[in-house]
Scaffold this active site. Structure first.
Site, PDB file in Angstrom:
ATOM      1  N   ASN A 267      23.736  -1.311  52.913  1.00 14.45           N
ATOM      2  CA  ASN A 267      24.928  -1.931  53.525  1.00 14.45           C
ATOM      3  C   ASN A 267      25.163  -3.274  52.843  1.00 14.45           C
ATOM      4  OD1 ASN A 267      23.264  -4.005  54.810  1.00 14.45           O
ATOM      5  ND2 ASN A 267      22.562  -2.299  56.112  1.00 14.45           N
TER       6      ASN A 267
ATOM      7  N   ASP B  27      18.443   4.125  53.646  1.00  9.94           N
ATOM      8  CA  ASP B  27      18.101   2.692  53.632  1.00  9.94           C
ATOM      9  C   ASP B  27      16.811   2.445  54.419  1.00  9.94           C
ATOM     10  OD1 ASP B  27      20.238  -0.243  54.242  1.00  9.94           O
ATOM     11  OD2 ASP B  27      18.430   0.070  53.038  1.00  9.94           O
TER      12      ASP B  27
ATOM     13  N   ILE C 253      14.050  11.340  49.203  1.00  9.21           N
ATOM     14  CA  ILE C 253      14.232  10.477  48.027  1.00  9.21           C
ATOM     15  C   ILE C 253      13.090   9.478  47.863  1.00  9.21           C
ATOM     16  CG2 ILE C 253      15.591   8.565  49.056  1.00  9.21           C
ATOM     17  CD1 ILE C 253      17.462   9.002  46.521  1.00  9.21           C
TER      18      ILE C 253
HETATM   19  N1  APR Z   1      16.142  11.372  51.257  1.00 14.86           N
HETATM   20  C1  APR Z   1      17.277  11.875  50.704  1.00 14.86           C
HETATM   21  N2  APR Z   1      18.466  11.884  51.328  1.00 14.86           N
HETATM   22  C2  APR Z   1      18.506  11.372  52.585  1.00 14.86           C
HETATM   23  C3  APR Z   1      17.359  10.835  53.227  1.00 14.86           C
HETATM   24  C4  APR Z   1      16.136  10.853  52.501  1.00 14.86           C
HETATM   25  N3  APR Z   1      14.994  10.370  53.021  1.00 14.86           N
HETATM   26  N4  APR Z   1      17.745  10.394  54.458  1.00 14.86           N
HETATM   27  C5  APR Z   1      19.051  10.677  54.575  1.00 14.86           C
HETATM   28  N5  APR Z   1      19.512  11.259  53.465  1.00 14.86           N
HETATM   29  C6  APR Z   1      20.874  11.714  53.147  1.00 14.86           C
HETATM   30  C7  APR Z   1      21.782  11.933  54.328  1.00 14.86           C
HETATM   31  O1  APR Z   1      21.602  13.271  54.824  1.00 14.86           O
HETATM   32  C8  APR Z   1      23.146  11.755  53.675  1.00 14.86           C
HETATM   33  O2  APR Z   1      23.566  12.991  53.085  1.00 14.86           O
HETATM   34  O3  APR Z   1      21.492  10.683  52.393  1.00 14.86           O
HETATM   35  C9  APR Z   1      22.900  10.729  52.562  1.00 14.86           C
HETATM   36  C10 APR Z   1      23.422   9.300  52.891  1.00 14.86           C
HETATM   37  O4  APR Z   1      23.202   9.019  54.266  1.00 14.86           O
HETATM   38  P1  APR Z   1      22.928   7.502  54.789  1.00 14.86           P
HETATM   39  O5  APR Z   1      21.551   7.124  54.513  1.00 14.86           O
HETATM   40  O6  APR Z   1      23.400   7.478  56.201  1.00 14.86           O
HETATM   41  O7  APR Z   1      23.845   6.557  53.879  1.00 14.86           O
HETATM   42  P2  APR Z   1      25.404   6.213  54.021  1.00 14.86           P
HETATM   43  O8  APR Z   1      26.186   7.350  54.557  1.00 14.86           O
HETATM   44  O9  APR Z   1      25.762   5.654  52.694  1.00 14.86           O
HETATM   45  O10 APR Z   1      25.434   5.047  55.120  1.00 14.86           O
HETATM   46  C11 APR Z   1      24.876   3.787  54.768  1.00 14.86           C
HETATM   47  O11 APR Z   1      23.697   3.627  56.824  1.00 14.86           O
HETATM   48  O12 APR Z   1      21.412   3.436  56.889  1.00 14.86           O
HETATM   49  C12 APR Z   1      22.591   2.724  56.973  1.00 14.86           C
HETATM   50  O13 APR Z   1      22.039   0.512  56.180  1.00 14.86           O
HETATM   51  C13 APR Z   1      22.707   1.736  55.846  1.00 14.86           C
HETATM   52  O14 APR Z   1      24.650   0.710  56.727  1.00 14.86           O
HETATM   53  C14 APR Z   1      24.189   1.595  55.747  1.00 14.86           C
HETATM   54  C15 APR Z   1      24.702   2.999  56.047  1.00 14.86           C
END
Ligand code: APR
Length: 356
Positions: free
Chosen positions: A23, A33, A10
């Site tokens: 978060n 994030d 992304i």
């Molecule tokens: N690009 C696209 N999608 C991604 C990327 C990336 N670079 N990195 C991870 N993903 C995908 C993951 O595979 C998952 O399907 O994004 C989706 C959301 O994963 P997370 O980033 O873990 O988000 P979430 O599940 O909402 O958890 C949020 O995690 O990173 C911490 O600070 C954040 O506390 C918050 C929590």
């Protein structure tokens, strides 16, 4: 195509806005994030600190800084605890609030990750379904291109039965036609009539029948007789073709929209086609669309296979069994399953272009 599902990182998306799965402290973290904070640079952290946090289901916006986007929209998804604590509604709110902010800031394109589907443990298929339904609801009343950026293929838990059915359909049609294209000298009367290989044997059964059929001698018809024999039929198809030339793709599309009692907006939204492209098609009777665009309208209009072939022919195309994309779309039309997002998920799972 207003809703596009894309496999990518992304942080590479060149959109007006990229949505961050943040978060409540907006303090950065792992996953999306962490990737976004790393890509945007330290100024993002400073900007987030001024926002004073963000409630679950809400969204806040900052500049994109070093990311290839104008804005970053930070939204906080629910932590999955089994679905009984309002998680579905909070997740839906993340998409609605993020899209509301994007519209407020005049964004023409937005990229979403699958919010909550990572560290927050939300089941991926349910997370995708919520994303698709909220985004398509928004797109019914707004013009915007929205990307759902998936990072890993497991996001698509397309039902095992559906994948098996489609794979069998490809095996019986795609291989047969494909093989015949490379072996056109092997005259196989039974398969010429569109018969499929012996059931349950797929390619093996098909290759077996080739061996038998090679013994088949082509029925030689003197050229003159052949012309006469085919004349009435070829004359009729020539008339039909000439008749078809009278109505262009664009004219047939508009006629079908009226016949189905749909409005233009309903049709192009259901076809996952953006308004600008539709207005080009509408205003130019000789407009030449791409094959995925024609098929997207055929699905939106819920056309039969014959009507679909007629519409394709007017745009200069035909369904071909040497194309996995065509075979998959043909499968859904024959089954009369016209959900364009279900078809796109299966096309995506087979590494094919998507409709729209
Ligand atoms: N690009 C696209 N999608 C991604 C990327 C990336 N670079 N990195 C991870 N993903 C995908 C993951 O595979 C998952 O399907 O994004 C989706 C959301 O994963 P997370 O980033 O873990 O988000 P979430 O599940 O909402 O958890 C949020 O995690 O990173 C911490 O600070 C954040 O506390 C918050 C929590």
């Amino acid at each position: 195509m207003p809703l596009i599902i894309e496999r990518n990182d992304i942080t590479k998306m060149q959109c007006d806005a990229v949505v961050n799965a943040a978060n409540r402290l907006l303090a950065g973290g792992g996953g999306v994030d962490g990737a976004i904070h790393r890509a945007a640079g330290p100024q993002l952290d400073k900007a987030c600190k001024k926002l004073g946090g963000c409630e679950t289901g809400q969204a806040k916006i900052t500049s994109g800084f070093k990311m290839p986007c104008r804005y970053i929209i930070h939204t906080v998804g629910p932590i999955w605890t089994g679905g009984g604590m309002g998680e579905p509604e909070l997740l839906a709110s993340c998409y609605r609030e993020s899209l509301r902010l994007a519209a407020e800031y005049k964004c023409e394109s937005v990229a979403f990750p699958l919010i909550s589907a990572g560290a927050y443990g939300y089941p991926k298929e349910a997370a995708l379904q919520t994303a698709v339904s909220e985004i398509t609801a928004f797109l019914r009343g707004n013009d915007m291109t929205v990307y759902i950026v998936v990072y890993d293929r497991e996001c698509f838990q397309v039902s095992r039965k559906l994948m098996k059915d489609v794979a069998e359909y490809i095996d019986e049609n795609y291989i047969a036609e494909h093989f015949m294209a490379r072996n056109s000298r092997a005259f196989i009367p039974d398969l010429q009539k569109g018969a499929t290989p012996p059931p349950g044997k797929g390619a093996a059964g098909f290759f077996g029948s080739i061996t038998q059929s090679r013994a088949v001698q082509r029925k030689e018809i003197p050229l003159a007789d052949r012309a006469n024999e085919e004349a009435p039929q070829s004359a009729a198809s020539l008339d039909e073709l000439l008749d078809c030339l009278d109505e262009s793709f664009s004219q047939m599309l508009l006629r079908k929209i009226d016949e189905k009692g749909m409005t233009d907006v309903q049709c192009y939204k259901k076809a996952n086609i953006d308004r600008k492209l539709f207005s080009k098609i509408r205003s130019n009777a000789d407009y030449k669309p791409s094959k995925p665009t024609v098929l997207a309208f055929a699905i939106a209009l819920e056309l039969s296979l014959d009507e679909t072939n007629e519409m394709l022919m007017k745009a200069g195309f035909a369904l071909s069994h040497s194309s996995k994309f065509d075979v998959i779309v043909e499968y859904f039309i024959k089954k009369r399953r016209y959900d364009i997002f279900e078809i796109n998920e299966v096309l995506f799972s087979f590494d094919q272009l998507m409709l729209g």
